[in-house]
Each structure stands twice: as C-alpha cells, then as structure tokens.
Design a protein around this motif. Structure first.
Motif, PDB file in Angstrom:
ATOM      1  N   HIS A  78       7.435   0.934  -0.934  1.00  0.00           N
ATOM      2  CA  HIS A  78       6.050   0.456  -0.934  1.00  0.00           C
ATOM      3  C   HIS A  78       6.078  -1.066  -0.992  1.00  0.00           C
ATOM      4  O   HIS A  78       6.695  -1.632  -1.898  1.00  0.00           O
ATOM      5  N   VAL A  79       5.437  -1.715  -0.046  1.00  0.00           N
ATOM      6  CA  VAL A  79       5.335  -3.175  -0.067  1.00  0.00           C
ATOM      7  C   VAL A  79       4.441  -3.578  -1.236  1.00  0.00           C
ATOM      8  O   VAL A  79       3.366  -2.996  -1.445  1.00  0.00           O
ATOM      9  N   ILE A  80       4.871  -4.551  -2.025  1.00  0.00           N
ATOM     10  CA  ILE A  80       4.066  -4.971  -3.165  1.00  0.00           C
ATOM     11  C   ILE A  80       2.794  -5.650  -2.673  1.00  0.00           C
ATOM     12  O   ILE A  80       2.760  -6.245  -1.589  1.00  0.00           O
ATOM     13  N   GLU A  81       1.741  -5.566  -3.473  1.00  0.00           N
ATOM     14  CA  GLU A  81       0.439  -6.079  -3.050  1.00  0.00           C
ATOM     15  C   GLU A  81       0.484  -7.573  -2.725  1.00  0.00           C
ATOM     16  O   GLU A  81      -0.173  -8.043  -1.798  1.00  0.00           O
ATOM     17  N   ALA A  82       1.269  -8.331  -3.468  1.00  0.00           N
ATOM     18  CA  ALA A  82       1.334  -9.775  -3.251  1.00  0.00           C
ATOM     19  C   ALA A  82       1.927 -10.146  -1.899  1.00  0.00           C
ATOM     20  O   ALA A  82       1.768 -11.292  -1.449  1.00  0.00           O
ATOM     21  N   ASP A  83       2.612  -9.205  -1.228  1.00  0.00           N
ATOM     22  CA  ASP A  83       3.235  -9.508   0.066  1.00  0.00           C
ATOM     23  C   ASP A  83       2.543  -8.856   1.250  1.00  0.00           C
ATOM     24  O   ASP A  83       3.000  -9.004   2.389  1.00  0.00           O
ATOM     25  N   LEU A  84       1.436  -8.150   1.031  1.00  0.00           N
ATOM     26  CA  LEU A  84       0.746  -7.517   2.154  1.00  0.00           C
ATOM     27  C   LEU A  84       0.269  -8.562   3.161  1.00  0.00           C
ATOM     28  O   LEU A  84       0.242  -8.313   4.371  1.00  0.00           O
ATOM     29  N   TRP A  85      -0.111  -9.749   2.679  1.00  0.00           N
ATOM     30  CA  TRP A  85      -0.575 -10.787   3.599  1.00  0.00           C
ATOM     31  C   TRP A  85       0.522 -11.202   4.579  1.00  0.00           C
ATOM     32  O   TRP A  85       0.228 -11.568   5.720  1.00  0.00           O
ATOM     33  N   ARG A  86       1.776 -11.158   4.128  1.00  0.00           N
ATOM     34  CA  ARG A  86       2.878 -11.539   5.006  1.00  0.00           C
ATOM     35  C   ARG A  86       2.981 -10.591   6.198  1.00  0.00           C
ATOM     36  O   ARG A  86       3.325 -11.000   7.309  1.00  0.00           O
ATOM     37  N   LEU A  87       2.696  -9.321   5.966  1.00  0.00           N
ATOM     38  CA  LEU A  87       2.670  -8.368   7.070  1.00  0.00           C
ATOM     39  C   LEU A  87       1.523  -8.699   8.021  1.00  0.00           C
ATOM     40  O   LEU A  87       1.674  -8.631   9.242  1.00  0.00           O
ATOM     41  N   GLY A  88       0.371  -9.038   7.461  1.00  0.00           N
ATOM     42  CA  GLY A  88      -0.769  -9.394   8.301  1.00  0.00           C
ATOM     43  C   GLY A  88      -0.514 -10.600   9.172  1.00  0.00           C
ATOM     44  O   GLY A  88      -1.121 -10.755  10.226  1.00  0.00           O
ATOM     45  N   GLN A  89       0.406 -11.479   8.751  1.00  0.00           N
ATOM     46  CA  GLN A  89       0.731 -12.681   9.515  1.00  0.00           C
ATOM     47  C   GLN A  89       2.030 -12.528  10.314  1.00  0.00           C
ATOM     48  O   GLN A  89       2.511 -13.509  10.882  1.00  0.00           O
ATOM     49  N   ALA A  90       2.568 -11.314  10.388  1.00  0.00           N
ATOM     50  CA  ALA A  90       3.803 -11.072  11.139  1.00  0.00           C
ATOM     51  C   ALA A  90       3.451 -10.570  12.537  1.00  0.00           C
ATOM     52  O   ALA A  90       3.006  -9.434  12.691  1.00  0.00           O
ATOM     53  N   PRO A  91       3.624 -11.377  13.577  1.00  0.00           N
ATOM     54  CA  PRO A  91       3.259 -10.949  14.928  1.00  0.00           C
ATOM     55  C   PRO A  91       4.262  -9.951  15.498  1.00  0.00           C
ATOM     56  O   PRO A  91       5.366  -9.778  14.967  1.00  0.00           O
ATOM     57  N   VAL A  92       3.852  -9.288  16.559  1.00  0.00           N
ATOM     58  CA  VAL A  92       4.761  -8.388  17.282  1.00  0.00           C
ATOM     59  C   VAL A  92       6.025  -9.153  17.666  1.00  0.00           C
ATOM     60  O   VAL A  92       5.959 -10.298  18.119  1.00  0.00           O
ATOM     61  N   GLY A  93       7.183  -8.536  17.457  1.00  0.00           N
ATOM     62  CA  GLY A  93       8.454  -9.177  17.769  1.00  0.00           C
ATOM     63  C   GLY A  93       9.098  -9.872  16.601  1.00  0.00           C
ATOM     64  O   GLY A  93      10.297 -10.180  16.649  1.00  0.00           O
ATOM     65  N   SER A  94       8.340 -10.131  15.540  1.00  0.00           N
ATOM     66  CA  SER A  94       8.928 -10.792  14.373  1.00  0.00           C
ATOM     67  C   SER A  94       9.813  -9.809  13.621  1.00  0.00           C
ATOM     68  O   SER A  94       9.733  -8.592  13.793  1.00  0.00           O
ATOM     69  N   ARG A  95      10.684 -10.351  12.767  1.00  0.00           N
ATOM     70  CA  ARG A  95      11.625  -9.526  12.022  1.00  0.00           C
ATOM     71  C   ARG A  95      11.337  -9.610  10.529  1.00  0.00           C
ATOM     72  O   ARG A  95      11.087 -10.692   9.992  1.00  0.00           O
ATOM     73  N   LEU A  96      11.384  -8.448   9.892  1.00  0.00           N
ATOM     74  CA  LEU A  96      11.119  -8.341   8.465  1.00  0.00           C
ATOM     75  C   LEU A  96      12.418  -8.047   7.722  1.00  0.00           C
ATOM     76  O   LEU A  96      13.260  -7.294   8.206  1.00  0.00           O
ATOM     77  N   ARG A  97      12.561  -8.612   6.548  1.00  0.00           N
ATOM     78  CA  ARG A  97      13.717  -8.341   5.699  1.00  0.00           C
ATOM     79  C   ARG A  97      13.192  -7.822   4.356  1.00  0.00           C
ATOM     80  O   ARG A  97      12.543  -8.547   3.607  1.00  0.00           O
ATOM     81  N   PHE A  98      13.433  -6.537   4.081  1.00  0.00           N
ATOM     82  CA  PHE A  98      12.957  -5.944   2.832  1.00  0.00           C
ATOM     83  C   PHE A  98      13.833  -6.380   1.659  1.00  0.00           C
ATOM     84  O   PHE A  98      15.066  -6.400   1.749  1.00  0.00           O
ATOM     85  N   VAL A  99      13.167  -6.700   0.556  1.00  0.00           N
ATOM     86  CA  VAL A  99      13.850  -7.126  -0.673  1.00  0.00           C
ATOM     87  C   VAL A  99      13.343  -6.240  -1.810  1.00  0.00           C
ATOM     88  O   VAL A  99      12.151  -6.254  -2.132  1.00  0.00           O
ATOM     89  N   ARG A 100      14.237  -5.472  -2.410  1.00  0.00           N
ATOM     90  CA  ARG A 100      13.831  -4.567  -3.481  1.00  0.00           C
ATOM     91  C   ARG A 100      13.583  -5.340  -4.772  1.00  0.00           C
ATOM     92  O   ARG A 100      14.383  -6.182  -5.172  1.00  0.00           O
ATOM     93  N   VAL A 101      12.456  -5.032  -5.422  1.00  0.00           N
ATOM     94  CA  VAL A 101      12.125  -5.621  -6.715  1.00  0.00           C
ATOM     95  C   VAL A 101      11.697  -4.486  -7.649  1.00  0.00           C
ATOM     96  O   VAL A 101      11.560  -3.329  -7.240  1.00  0.00           O
TER      97      VAL A 101
END
Length: 341
Positions: free
Chosen positions: A272-295
C-alpha cells in the motif's frame, strides 16, 4: 465567469474528494495530487477543499470575464498571461479579458488552477469532484470542453505592492527535483497478502524500477517489471480497497489503485502506498519509473505529519503575502524565483 479555450477530456473540476461512501460503492475521486490542489487554494485565500481545475492534457487555455486572483501549482510548467511568462507554484492577479495558458510540463504530469472564490458547481454527495468513471460531479460528470463556461465565487483580486504576484519555492514544500527524476521514490507498507508472495517477488518489489505503462488514468496505473509470483495458489473474495493499494493480478504485473479506485477487488495485495506519497504517483507521467521503498507504520505517520507541517507553513506565508503585499521582503521569502524563469 471563466471560459475554456483549449483543453482535453482528462482536464476536470476537482476538490479534495468524496468521502464516506465506499460502503455504497462510491470511490473517493478528488485531486490526484491533493497537496497541490490544497496549496493552490491556500495561495488565493480559498478553503482548502474549494473546487479547482486539474489539468492533465496540455496546452490548456482559459479566458477570464472579470478580474481575479489565480494560482497554479503541481507540475513544473510554463504559465503565460498576457505574453508574460511565470513559473508554476505562483499566484497572480488577472484582469477581465486576460487569457491564461499552461504549457507542457518540464517535470510532473498534472497542474492545479485555483481561482479566488472557487468554482461554483453542484455538489454531489458532498463534493464537487468529478468522477469520470461514474460520470458525476464537477461539470456534468465529464472532462472540460472548449467553450465551457464556469461560474466563480467573488473574491477581491488586488495584490497591492506585488503586481507580479507571489509564489512558493517547491524545495521548501518537499517538491525538489529529486522527486521527479529518473526514478520516483514511492514509500509503501506491506499489503495483507505480502507474506503469500514468494521471496523473489518480495525482493523484486523493492529492487526493480517499475515503469508506468500507457494503461494509466485516474482509476489506476498498470506497471511493467518483473513478474511477481505467489508461493501457492490463492483465491480471495472481493474486499475493500483504497487509493494506493498495490494489487497483483494473474499476469504478475502490479496495478496501483488511485483517486477513482475501485472500492473492492479480489487480487492479492502486496503493498500500500503511504498517503504522503500518493501525490508523487499523480505527478508520475506515462513512461516514468517508480522505485518502491518499504517503510513501517511509524514512518508513514511521521511522513504525513511532516507533509502537513509544510502545507500549513506555506499557507501561512501566503496569507501574510495577501494581507501585507507592500513589504518587499515577502517576495523574497515566498517566491525565491524570478517571474521570468
């Protein structure tokens, strides 16, 4: 009143969301980058939840029928008014007849445009947000079209000693360039079925760079990367899910539920993406790369509290600027950027 001149079907009216109806199958909706929408409203003196415009298709152009105070936040993009270029994260006065244009983002994917007084649209289940999937809320439950006219609330637009407006330095609100670089860090908590995935899947979740595919919208993003596999066959009844839930269908390629997330689903949940990082998904365009970090939960709560502090601090600066725009030191403290950049 404002008139839409150039737009795309994904551009729509949003607020912070529609809460309290998940049990009835009604998704949250609301801004994909909620902090950006809230700060756009706070810059112009609105309630944080006032209706604003989320722009995901560019260029976007609109004309004002009367003087107003507007703010643009979110993606790093050019803002043009009357031939003058402004940066994003900026509040500026407009006059009757002015045309405001938002250009292609240099970084990020969505911009938020708030107008002092807010947009006047009917509330549906207590919210002005557009649910494009269900076709309700906002303006007739749809994206904006050329020729649409939207009513705005009345609010004073004068800025006194700051005729060029004022703005925020993204660095001071946790929006540094590193957050929109080659790999976007996304902090996650383990999902309910995390322990059912095999060790290779658990390792790949954090080790891989997950690409946002073209199958991406306000409902969710499908990602591309290593196949995530289970230790054993698993059958689940449909159950409640939320924005930020990372599900893994039989293909092994994760799906992240977002603002218009389904309210229930039966795929295993690995994170589950933490609430504080949901905005980062909203600003991630098609083709961008995500790196998950467990907390852990403590870190997730601390991140949300820190985000709240930054938002409230920025809002306090904006309120001070609107009340005392004759003080030149405010422009230095708030903008820290040249309006010609």
């Amino acid at each position: 009143m404002i008139e839409i001149l150039t737009t795309g079907a994904a551009n729509c009216v949003q607020d912070l969301g529609r809460f309290g109806y998940l049990d009835a199958g009604v998704s949250r909706s609301g801004a994909m980058d909620a902090p950006a929408l809230e700060l756009a409203n706070r810059l112009v003196g609105n309630d944080p939840n006032a209706a604003a415009i989320e722009v995901a298709i560019f260029p976007f152009r609109m004309r004002f029928d009367r003087a107003a105070l507007v703010a643009v936040t979110g993606a790093d993009l050019p803002v043009t008014l009357g031939g003058t270029r402004y940066p994003s994260w900026w509040a500026l006065p407009v006059s009757a007849g002015d045309v405001l244009e938002l250009g292609l983002p240099r970084r990020g994917a969505r911009a938020y445009l708030a107008i002092a007084g807010g947009l006047i649209v009917p509330a549906v289940l207590g919210s002005a947000s557009t649910d494009l999937k269900s076709r309700w809320g906002g303006l007739e439950g749809r994206g904006l079209r050329r020729g649409d006219r939207l009513e705005t609330g009345f609010a004073p637009a004068a800025l006194g000693g700051l005729p060029a407006g004022f703005g925020l330095d993204p660095e001071t609100i946790g929006r540094g360039a590193a957050d929109t670089g080659a790999e976007v860090p996304i902090r996650v908590l383990p999902g309910a079925e995390y322990d059912v995935f095999d060790q290779a899947a658990v390792d790949a979740l954090e080790a891989a760079a997950w690409q946002v595919t073209e199958d991406a919208n306000r409902q969710g993003y499908r990602l591309s990367g290593p196949e995530l596999t289970l230790r054993q066959k698993l059958e689940l009844h449909s159950h409640g899910i939320m924005p930020g839930t990372v599900q893994v269908p039989p293909s092994g390629q994760p799906i992240i539920q977002l603002a218009e997330a389904n309210t229930c689903g039966g795929y295993p949940k690995i994170a589950h993406v933490i609430e504080a990082d949901l905005w980062r998904l909203g600003q991630a365009p098609v083709g961008s790369r995500l790196r998950f970090v467990r907390v852990d939960r403590r870190q997730a709560v601390a991140a949300l509290r820190a985000q709240r502090v930054l938002i409230d601090r920025a809002a306090a600066f904006a309120a001070l600027a609107r009340k005392d725009t004759a003080r030149p030191e405010l422009l230095t403290a708030l903008s820290r950027r040249d309006t010609n950049s």
